[in-house]
Scaffold this motif. Structure first.
Motif, PDB file in Angstrom:
ATOM      1  N   ASP A 154      -1.839  39.599  20.929  1.00 51.79           N
ATOM      2  CA  ASP A 154      -2.359  39.470  19.604  1.00 51.79           C
ATOM      3  C   ASP A 154      -2.778  38.083  19.276  1.00 51.79           C
ATOM      4  OD1 ASP A 154      -1.304  41.957  19.287  1.00 51.79           O
ATOM      5  OD2 ASP A 154       0.307  41.437  17.808  1.00 51.79           O
ATOM      6  N   VAL A 155      -3.804  37.981  18.235  1.00 52.89           N
ATOM      7  CA  VAL A 155      -4.160  36.581  18.131  1.00 52.89           C
ATOM      8  C   VAL A 155      -3.831  36.608  16.423  1.00 52.89           C
ATOM      9  CG1 VAL A 155      -6.350  35.261  17.397  1.00 52.89           C
ATOM     10  CG2 VAL A 155      -6.167  36.502  19.579  1.00 52.89           C
ATOM     11  N   ASP A 156      -3.041  35.907  16.124  1.00 55.35           N
ATOM     12  CA  ASP A 156      -2.572  35.847  14.907  1.00 55.35           C
ATOM     13  C   ASP A 156      -3.343  34.791  13.997  1.00 55.35           C
ATOM     14  OD1 ASP A 156      -0.330  37.426  14.862  1.00 55.35           O
ATOM     15  OD2 ASP A 156       0.711  35.766  15.786  1.00 55.35           O
ATOM     16  N   LEU A 157      -3.808  35.404  12.679  1.00 53.86           N
ATOM     17  CA  LEU A 157      -4.880  34.474  11.808  1.00 53.86           C
ATOM     18  C   LEU A 157      -4.244  34.121  10.539  1.00 53.86           C
ATOM     19  CD1 LEU A 157      -7.882  36.763  12.675  1.00 53.86           C
ATOM     20  CD2 LEU A 157      -7.471  34.729  13.667  1.00 53.86           C
ATOM     21  N   GLN A 158      -4.724  33.097  10.081  1.00 55.26           N
ATOM     22  CA  GLN A 158      -4.138  32.754   8.579  1.00 55.26           C
ATOM     23  C   GLN A 158      -5.303  32.733   7.951  1.00 55.26           C
ATOM     24  OE1 GLN A 158      -2.870  28.887   8.163  1.00 55.26           O
ATOM     25  NE2 GLN A 158      -2.072  29.127   6.073  1.00 55.26           N
ATOM     26  N   LEU A 159      -5.335  33.550   6.763  1.00 55.23           N
ATOM     27  CA  LEU A 159      -6.665  33.595   5.678  1.00 55.23           C
ATOM     28  C   LEU A 159      -6.746  32.313   5.166  1.00 55.23           C
ATOM     29  CD1 LEU A 159      -8.823  35.151   4.501  1.00 55.23           C
ATOM     30  CD2 LEU A 159      -7.372  35.878   2.763  1.00 55.23           C
ATOM     31  N   ILE A 160      -7.756  31.558   5.062  1.00 54.30           N
ATOM     32  CA  ILE A 160      -8.020  30.489   4.419  1.00 54.30           C
ATOM     33  C   ILE A 160      -8.564  30.658   3.227  1.00 54.30           C
ATOM     34  CG2 ILE A 160      -9.074  27.890   4.566  1.00 54.30           C
ATOM     35  CD1 ILE A 160      -6.569  28.540   6.514  1.00 54.30           C
ATOM     36  N   ASP A 161      -9.709  31.549   3.196  1.00 56.75           N
ATOM     37  CA  ASP A 161     -10.388  31.850   1.881  1.00 56.75           C
ATOM     38  C   ASP A 161     -11.345  33.055   2.233  1.00 56.75           C
ATOM     39  OD1 ASP A 161     -11.577  31.024  -0.489  1.00 56.75           O
ATOM     40  OD2 ASP A 161     -13.664  30.401   0.582  1.00 56.75           O
ATOM     41  N   SER A 162     -11.620  33.726   1.051  1.00 52.78           N
ATOM     42  CA  SER A 162     -12.447  35.002   1.172  1.00 52.78           C
ATOM     43  C   SER A 162     -13.104  34.619  -0.327  1.00 52.78           C
ATOM     44  CB  SER A 162     -11.498  36.180   0.993  1.00 52.78           C
ATOM     45  OG  SER A 162     -12.279  37.297   1.517  1.00 52.78           O
ATOM     46  N   GLN A 163     -14.393  35.357  -0.094  1.00 53.74           N
ATOM     47  CA  GLN A 163     -15.339  35.338  -1.142  1.00 53.74           C
ATOM     48  C   GLN A 163     -15.999  36.601  -1.119  1.00 53.74           C
ATOM     49  OE1 GLN A 163     -17.205  31.270  -0.170  1.00 53.74           O
ATOM     50  NE2 GLN A 163     -18.594  32.192  -1.861  1.00 53.74           N
ATOM     51  N   ARG A 164     -16.413  36.950  -2.292  1.00 52.64           N
ATOM     52  CA  ARG A 164     -17.725  38.013  -2.282  1.00 52.64           C
ATOM     53  C   ARG A 164     -19.052  37.685  -2.885  1.00 52.64           C
ATOM     54  NH1 ARG A 164     -18.378  40.603  -7.148  1.00 52.64           N
ATOM     55  NH2 ARG A 164     -17.029  40.130  -8.549  1.00 52.64           N
ATOM     56  N   PHE A 165     -20.231  38.067  -2.422  1.00 53.55           N
ATOM     57  CA  PHE A 165     -21.408  37.652  -2.950  1.00 53.55           C
ATOM     58  C   PHE A 165     -21.899  38.668  -3.594  1.00 53.55           C
ATOM     59  CE2 PHE A 165     -20.406  35.248   0.796  1.00 53.55           C
ATOM     60  CZ  PHE A 165     -20.776  33.873   0.264  1.00 53.55           C
ATOM     61  N   ALA A 166     -22.753  38.705  -4.562  1.00 52.77           N
ATOM     62  CA  ALA A 166     -23.558  39.787  -5.203  1.00 52.77           C
ATOM     63  C   ALA A 166     -24.163  40.789  -4.415  1.00 52.77           C
ATOM     64  CB  ALA A 166     -24.597  38.828  -6.428  1.00 52.77           C
ATOM     65  N   SER A 167     -24.776  40.218  -3.244  1.00 57.51           N
ATOM     66  CA  SER A 167     -25.354  41.344  -2.326  1.00 57.51           C
ATOM     67  C   SER A 167     -24.295  42.399  -1.717  1.00 57.51           C
ATOM     68  CB  SER A 167     -26.170  40.342  -1.195  1.00 57.51           C
ATOM     69  OG  SER A 167     -24.991  39.900  -0.386  1.00 57.51           O
ATOM     70  N   GLY A 168     -23.110  42.055  -2.001  1.00 56.71           N
ATOM     71  CA  GLY A 168     -21.998  42.830  -1.425  1.00 56.71           C
ATOM     72  C   GLY A 168     -21.490  42.357  -0.106  1.00 56.71           C
ATOM     73  N   LEU A 169     -21.742  41.244   0.307  1.00 54.74           N
ATOM     74  CA  LEU A 169     -21.155  40.559   1.437  1.00 54.74           C
ATOM     75  C   LEU A 169     -19.831  40.091   1.107  1.00 54.74           C
ATOM     76  CD1 LEU A 169     -24.242  41.191   2.624  1.00 54.74           C
ATOM     77  CD2 LEU A 169     -23.921  38.843   3.779  1.00 54.74           C
ATOM     78  N   VAL A 170     -19.035  40.082   2.061  1.00 56.08           N
ATOM     79  CA  VAL A 170     -17.532  39.561   1.966  1.00 56.08           C
ATOM     80  C   VAL A 170     -17.554  38.418   3.175  1.00 56.08           C
ATOM     81  CG1 VAL A 170     -15.223  39.637   1.585  1.00 56.08           C
ATOM     82  CG2 VAL A 170     -16.752  41.373   0.552  1.00 56.08           C
ATOM     83  N   GLN A 171     -17.247  37.277   2.643  1.00 60.69           N
ATOM     84  CA  GLN A 171     -16.938  36.259   3.652  1.00 60.69           C
ATOM     85  C   GLN A 171     -15.471  35.946   3.879  1.00 60.69           C
ATOM     86  OE1 GLN A 171     -18.700  32.352   3.771  1.00 60.69           O
ATOM     87  NE2 GLN A 171     -20.014  33.305   5.007  1.00 60.69           N
ATOM     88  N   SER A 172     -15.038  35.840   5.030  1.00 63.11           N
ATOM     89  CA  SER A 172     -13.359  35.363   5.012  1.00 63.11           C
ATOM     90  C   SER A 172     -13.373  34.282   6.193  1.00 63.11           C
ATOM     91  CB  SER A 172     -12.604  36.575   5.407  1.00 63.11           C
ATOM     92  OG  SER A 172     -12.482  37.529   4.273  1.00 63.11           O
ATOM     93  N   THR A 173     -12.549  33.495   5.863  1.00 64.22           N
ATOM     94  CA  THR A 173     -12.531  32.388   6.781  1.00 64.22           C
ATOM     95  C   THR A 173     -10.782  32.236   7.345  1.00 64.22           C
ATOM     96  OG1 THR A 173     -13.877  30.906   5.740  1.00 64.22           O
ATOM     97  CG2 THR A 173     -12.505  29.703   7.240  1.00 64.22           C
ATOM     98  N   TYR A 174     -10.853  32.259   8.362  1.00 65.36           N
ATOM     99  CA  TYR A 174      -9.439  32.275   9.097  1.00 65.36           C
ATOM    100  C   TYR A 174      -9.204  31.097   9.907  1.00 65.36           C
ATOM    101  CZ  TYR A 174      -9.672  37.217   8.010  1.00 65.36           C
ATOM    102  OH  TYR A 174      -9.993  38.423   7.192  1.00 65.36           O
ATOM    103  N   ARG A 175      -7.735  30.661   9.987  1.00 67.15           N
ATOM    104  CA  ARG A 175      -7.343  29.577  10.817  1.00 67.15           C
ATOM    105  C   ARG A 175      -6.663  30.299  12.122  1.00 67.15           C
ATOM    106  NH1 ARG A 175      -4.628  26.120   7.898  1.00 67.15           N
ATOM    107  NH2 ARG A 175      -6.532  25.079   7.596  1.00 67.15           N
ATOM    108  N   VAL A 176      -6.915  30.090  13.347  1.00 68.31           N
ATOM    109  CA  VAL A 176      -6.276  30.885  14.228  1.00 68.31           C
ATOM    110  C   VAL A 176      -4.889  30.128  14.327  1.00 68.31           C
ATOM    111  CG1 VAL A 176      -5.991  31.391  16.811  1.00 68.31           C
ATOM    112  CG2 VAL A 176      -8.154  31.313  15.667  1.00 68.31           C
ATOM    113  N   VAL A 177      -3.863  30.775  14.328  1.00 67.77           N
ATOM    114  CA  VAL A 177      -2.351  30.414  14.344  1.00 67.77           C
ATOM    115  C   VAL A 177      -2.141  30.155  15.878  1.00 67.77           C
ATOM    116  CG1 VAL A 177      -0.149  30.741  13.487  1.00 67.77           C
ATOM    117  CG2 VAL A 177      -1.901  31.404  11.967  1.00 67.77           C
TER     118      VAL A 177
END
Length: 178
Positions: A154-177
């Motif tokens: 497994d590769v554990d990830l920590q969510l740092i940020d997530s945002q949605r855009f008007a176009s419907g895209l969703v962007q999430s930033t993860y740090r690898v733990v």
């Protein structure tokens, strides 16, 4: 210390390209009025590492788009000459990710942008990715090249940020733990 960072888009069903490498589903949804953070992401990078498939796709998209030095990881291209137009901008290498990171460290390269599915997967398998920005496009393409392949652990990830855009895209930033 050299660190590796990924910034990549995927369909909602986890593909970065169709089986033939086509990314029309992504390009059709590119909204130039939205800032998806690529310029901020690339601003503190010293170099780019990409796979052969990504390199070949970029070559079809018009003039060379990168100001940073690019290393293309490819056993097929490693012993071939770089095209004249890309000399001084691109080099080919068949090093494994860990060995490439060590070589880049010796060149005082601090932060690299890792691009392309297989390259991201290989860097993840070796525990070399520090963080990853994944932009999810609201489309199901049904089949294609997977962003994440098989992993032995497994590769554990920590969510740092997530945002949605008007176009419907969703962007999430993860740090690898680690």
């Amino acid at each position: 210390m050299t660190t590796a960072h990924a910034f990549i888009a995927t369909s909602l069903d986890g593909f970065i390209a169709r089986p033939d490498g086509d990314i029309d589903w992504l390009l059709q949804r590119d909204d130039p009025t939205e800032d998806h953070g690529y310029a901020a992401f690339i601003a503190d990078k010293d170099a780019i590492v990409m796979g052969r498939g990504t390199y070949e796709k970029v070559l079809t998209m018009g003039p060379w788009a990168y100001d940073l030095p690019v290393t293309v990881l490819s056993t097929q291209l490693a012993n071939t000459p770089v095209p004249d137009a890309l000399k001084g901008k691109v080099r080919f290498s068949d090093l494994l990710p860990g060995a490439l990171m060590q070589a880049l460290a010796r060149e005082n390269v601090g932060r690299i942008y890792v691009d392309g599915g297989k390259v991201v997967q290989s860097f993840l398998r070796e525990g070399l990715i520090a963080d990853i920005v994944v932009t999810t496009v609201p489309v199901l393409i049904g089949a294609g090249r997977s962003l994440f392949g098989a992993l032995s652990d497994d590769v554990d990830l920590q969510l740092i940020d997530s945002q949605r855009f008007a176009s419907g895209l969703v962007q999430s930033t993860y740090r690898v733990v680690a």
